[in-house]
Design an enzyme around this catalytic site. Sequence first.
Site, short mmCIF file in Angstrom:
data_model
loop_
_atom_site.label_atom_id
_atom_site.label_comp_id
_atom_site.label_asym_id
_atom_site.label_seq_id
_atom_site.Cartn_x
_atom_site.Cartn_y
_atom_site.Cartn_z
N ASP A 179 -4.36 6.62 -3.54
CA ASP A 179 -3.39 5.79 -3.68
C ASP A 179 -3.60 5.60 -5.25
O ASP A 179 -4.32 5.68 -5.89
CB ASP A 179 -3.94 4.39 -2.87
CG ASP A 179 -2.93 3.12 -3.30
OD1 ASP A 179 -3.39 2.35 -3.93
OD2 ASP A 179 -1.60 3.42 -3.11
N ASP A 197 -1.41 2.82 -7.14
CA ASP A 197 -1.60 1.41 -7.97
C ASP A 197 -2.78 0.44 -7.20
O ASP A 197 -2.47 0.51 -5.90
CB ASP A 197 -0.51 0.63 -7.83
CG ASP A 197 0.78 1.33 -8.74
OD1 ASP A 197 1.54 2.14 -8.39
OD2 ASP A 197 0.59 1.25 -9.87
N ASN A 221 3.45 4.70 -2.82
CA ASN A 221 4.59 4.05 -2.66
C ASN A 221 5.34 3.70 -3.85
O ASN A 221 4.48 3.31 -4.50
CB ASN A 221 4.39 2.89 -1.78
CG ASN A 221 4.31 3.17 -0.24
OD1 ASN A 221 4.33 4.29 0.18
ND2 ASN A 221 4.02 2.15 0.72
N CYS A 275 8.04 8.44 5.12
CA CYS A 275 6.87 8.69 3.74
C CYS A 275 6.37 7.47 3.28
O CYS A 275 5.41 7.49 2.58
CB CYS A 275 7.57 9.56 2.75
SG CYS A 275 9.00 9.36 2.34
O1 LIG Z 1 -0.26 1.26 -4.16
P1 LIG Z 1 0.72 2.41 -4.36
O2 LIG Z 1 1.24 2.94 -3.18
O3 LIG Z 1 0.15 3.54 -5.32
O4 LIG Z 1 1.97 1.75 -5.08
C1 LIG Z 1 2.19 0.30 -4.78
C2 LIG Z 1 3.46 -0.01 -5.82
O5 LIG Z 1 4.63 0.75 -5.65
C3 LIG Z 1 3.92 -1.33 -5.78
O6 LIG Z 1 4.10 -1.52 -4.20
C4 LIG Z 1 4.74 -2.89 -4.05
O7 LIG Z 1 4.90 -2.90 -2.67
P2 LIG Z 1 6.56 -2.87 -2.14
O8 LIG Z 1 6.44 -1.54 -1.91
O9 LIG Z 1 7.23 -3.84 -2.87
O10 LIG Z 1 6.22 -3.23 -0.68
C5 LIG Z 1 3.78 -3.90 -4.72
O11 LIG Z 1 2.47 -3.96 -4.06
C6 LIG Z 1 3.32 -3.84 -6.05
O12 LIG Z 1 2.48 -4.51 -6.59
C7 LIG Z 1 2.88 -2.47 -6.14
O13 LIG Z 1 2.79 -2.02 -7.65
MG LIG Z 2 -1.94 0.62 -3.99
ZN LIG Z 3 9.80 7.39 1.84
#
Ligand SMILES: O=P(O)(O)OC[C@@H](O)[C@H]1O[C@@H](OP(=O)(O)O)[C@@H](O)[C@@H](O)[C@@H]1O
Ligand SMILES: [Mg+2]
Ligand SMILES: [Zn+2]
Length: 178
Positions: A9, A11, A52, A107
Amino acid sequence: MTVKALFLDRDGVINVDHGYASKPEQIDFIDEIFTLCRRFQKQGYLILVVTNQSGIGRGYYTEEDFLQLSDWMTVTFKRQGIQLTEFFYCPHHPSEAIGEYLQECDCRKPAPGMLMQARKKYQVDMAASFMIGDNLSDMLAAASAGVAHRYLFSDSEKDDTTNIGFTQVNSLSDIIPL
Ligand SMILES: O=P(O)(O)OC[C@@H](O)[C@H]1O[C@@H](OP(=O)(O)O)[C@@H](O)[C@@H](O)[C@@H]1O
Ligand SMILES: [Mg+2]
Ligand SMILES: [Zn+2]
């Protein structure tokens, strides 16, 4: 010929999750991430990122911004002797996105689509592979995709309401390749 992978992952695992990071100046790498990647790379694991990125769908930044940040991360890891093979990303969101990004996709984690794309492209042996995430959605995606070794990297105790099984760690140094 199959390969074993370390799925990461982004973030919350590679970098501190400050919320929708889109530029290098917003990236604080997590302690031990380079050491962990070197440890797995030395054991022959392909390192793949599955992330994501609803910030794209939300209009906070563009796909081009994301791709440029990913290139910067790849170069930064290369300088540490680590090959980040590919970033798989989901720009969609089921309810809070604009235009084509507004969709229920296969995805966005916890859906397994990104991991299945990676599996097909790189002939990954999922039973020999690892997933490290910071959210239950990462664990669910990995379980759905058949990734056998699942680690939740988090300081806070997360209830395993999923019953899929994973190991919770609060330090990346606790994760050892087979
Ligand atoms: O942890 P990964 O998958 O690498 O990326 C997560 C990020 O795209 C963002 O995803 C968002 O969730 P929502 O997508 O808004 O539910 C929040 O959790 C943010 O804090 C976070 O930076
Ligand atoms: Mg993450
Ligand atoms: Zn998607």
